[in-house]
Design a protein around this motif. Structure first.
Motif, PDB file in Angstrom:
ATOM      1  N   CYS A 261      45.401  -1.056 -18.132  1.00 52.13           N
ATOM      2  CA  CYS A 261      45.316  -0.283 -16.890  1.00 52.13           C
ATOM      3  C   CYS A 261      44.398   0.911 -17.081  1.00 52.13           C
ATOM      4  O   CYS A 261      44.434   1.575 -18.105  1.00 52.13           O
ATOM      5  N   CYS A 264      46.930   4.361 -16.922  1.00 54.30           N
ATOM      6  CA  CYS A 264      47.891   4.677 -17.985  1.00 54.30           C
ATOM      7  C   CYS A 264      47.476   4.101 -19.331  1.00 54.30           C
ATOM      8  O   CYS A 264      48.155   4.329 -20.324  1.00 54.30           O
ATOM      9  N   HIS A 286      47.813  -0.975 -12.634  1.00 58.86           N
ATOM     10  CA  HIS A 286      49.153  -1.462 -12.299  1.00 58.86           C
ATOM     11  C   HIS A 286      49.421  -1.152 -10.834  1.00 58.86           C
ATOM     12  O   HIS A 286      48.893  -0.176 -10.301  1.00 58.86           O
ATOM     13  N   CYS A 289      50.384   2.320 -10.522  1.00 58.23           N
ATOM     14  CA  CYS A 289      49.436   3.346 -10.961  1.00 58.23           C
ATOM     15  C   CYS A 289      48.314   3.553  -9.958  1.00 58.23           C
ATOM     16  O   CYS A 289      47.335   4.229 -10.255  1.00 58.23           O
TER      17      CYS A 289
HETATM   18 ZN   LIG Z   1      49.090   1.662 -15.309  1.00 60.13          ZN
END
Ligand SMILES: [Zn+2]
Lengths: 291, 218
Positions: A261, A264, A286, A289
């Protein structure tokens, strides 16, 4: 009425906790004989006065409650009281749960309705002059589709065109994305009607397979995002550009398992890889996210 | 079936049952659901005078198949057959005989966590069920190419095992294999994963356990 009962129940809870506090203090005082008597008495007095206050508040809330005028009208559910079969005595709880669930569905659908009416996502292009409101389909869509597919040149992606119903207006595109995933795009003219996303080892050959969800959570999630993307890229006037952008977006899933990702920097969140691709930058993210 | 990574779990002064229980609790806390039990077993049939071994293995994930690997010391030839192969091996008994003392199996609970399948196996050997260690199998079912999802599975294993998680790609995937073109290094990391790959990983670990237990006698 319901609020009053709720506050009465809360008042009872408060009373119970303050009374148990009193008992706890006396018990601990008994155990620690070192504690001096005056401070213990002060503490006890303090707590007893809290008990007194709580008790008074219960009295007042109970006084505020009205006596129900007659028996509650529970409809047929009242008959459940007379149910003798132990297997069925749990029915009432299930009934209440399903009632609550139904209420929530009602609430959410009302919310969704207002949301959707604010954002126009109409998928067909209507002209005001055409009274019969027929969606526009290009003159010779089969040729246009073939031309478009041939001009798409994406690495590790193969596209095959099928016309299982023999009509030139509807085409099935079968997309193979390296050895990662498969997708089927059903077109009407050049406009995307339906997208199905499956794992590389899942069947997608028979027509019925297009309406069966993938057995893997990751591809079901990608399919959800694909449906959003389909609406996002939709444009009745530039249908070819829209479909082309969609396919480019879909091709960015070739790294679904191998790219972490962007936000993150991790692969997994809730046991899923970054299943979302930004519509512009195509960056993997994600679902959680995104914002 | 997807890419499966098999990794031994160091016990660190715990008993096997304790370690399995601790890992089970951890999986359940992560939101996994227990989905039955599993069993992988391996038997060796040796030729009476040639230096040929046949490893006959079963995996409860493929209950209708027998996996056999012919090993002549230089080359391993895998074969997947129906269950009737077991009976065939009995028929050739005078030539190929089973060594019951080194029959080995890994069995234990099986968990589902999202698209992952996690199996916690206690490895026992021979008929008196000597406990040998713990093998953890992680199967990431949507992905079919180890090279695509190794980092993802590594992260998953770190989340589950912490310090004990493997950091390097299992040798099974990186060992160079004989190929037709001598200039081209060939290994399984970029291959499409097959059920036999899981069985062969078990075989490697089983052989390690067998060597460990033979070591003192030499
Ligand atoms: Zn993420």
């Amino acid at each position: 009425m319901e609020n009053q009962i709720n506050s009465a129940i809360n008042a009872i809870k408060l009373l119970r906790s303050s009374v148990s506090n009193v008992f706890e203090t006396t018990l601990s005082a008994q155990n620690n004989s070192i504690q001096d008597e005056s401070s213990f008495l002060l503490e006890l007095q303090d707590q007893l006065s809290t008990v007194d206050v709580n008790f008074k508040s219960i009295e007042s809330t109970i006084n505020a409650l009205n006596v129900p005028s007659g028996p509650f009208t529970l409809g047929n559910t009242a008959v459940l009281n007379h149910e003798a079969d132990p297997d069925r005595q749990g029915v009432y709880t299930d009934l209440v749960n399903s009632y609550n669930w139904y209420e929530k569905t009602h609430l959410y659908s009302a919310l969704a309705n207002t949301m959707l009416s604010q954002n126009s996502l109409k998928r067909s292009f209507y002209t005001s002059s055409n009274k019969r409101r027929r969606p526009t389909v290009p003159v010779n869509p089969a040729q246009l589709v073939d031309h478009m597919i041939n001009s798409i040149n994406t690495n590790n992606m193969t596209i095959k065109v099928y016309r299982p119903f023999g009509t030139p207006t509807s085409a099935f595109l079968h997309v193979n994305l390296s050895r990662v995933m498969k997708a089927a795009i059903i077109l009407r003219g050049l406009v995307i009607e339906l997208v199905t996303v499956k794992g590389f080892n899942e069947p997608l050959d028979s027509v019925d397979d297009h309406w069966i969800e993938s057995r893997y959570a990751v591809f079901r999630k990608i399919q959800d995002h694909a449906h959003c993307a389909m609406l996002h890229f939709y444009s009745p006037t530039f249908a070819e550009l829209a479909t082309r952008s969609f396919i480019t977006w879909l091709a960015s899933y070739s790294n679904i398992f191998s790219e972490p990702c962007k936000r993150c920097q991790r692969f997994l969140l809730n046991n899923l890889p970054p299943t979302y691709r930004d519509f512009r930058s195509l960056e993997p993210l994600h679902e959680e996210c995104r914002h | 079936m997807g890419v499966t990574i098999l990794t031994p779990y160091p016990l660190q002064n715990k008993s096997g049952a304790e370690a399995i229980e601790e890992l089970s609790k951890r999986l359940l806390a992560l939101g996994a659901t227990q989905a039955g039990q599993f069993l992988v077993d391996g038997d060796i049939f040796e030729h009476s005078f040639k230096k040929i071994k046949i490893h006959v293995m079963h995996n409860s994930e493929y209950p209708a198949s027998v996996f056999s690997i012919l090993d002549n010391g230089q080359k391993q030839i895998p074969l997947i057959t129906d269950l009737i192969f077991d009976l065939l091996m009995l028929k050739v008994n005078p030539i190929y005989s089973s060594k019951k003392m080194i029959k080995i199996e890994s069995k234990g609970p099986r968990f589902e966590l999202g698209d992952f399948l996690v199996k916690l196996g206690s490895v026992t050997m021979s008929q008196n069920q000597n406990f040998k260690g713990i093998l953890i199998e992680v199967d990431y079912r949507p992905c079919l190419v180890p090279a695509f999802c190794w980092d993802l599975i590594k992260e998953f294993l770190q989340g589950l095992l912490g310090q004990q998680a493997p950091t390097a790609i299992p040798g099974y995937f990186t060992n160079t294999l004989p190929s037709n073109n001598p200039n081209q290094h060939y290994h399984r990391f970029n291959d499409t994963y097959q059920p036999i790959d899981t069985v062969q990983q078990y075989l490697e670990h089983f052989n390690n356990y067998r060597k460990q237990s033979q070591a003192p006698t030499i």
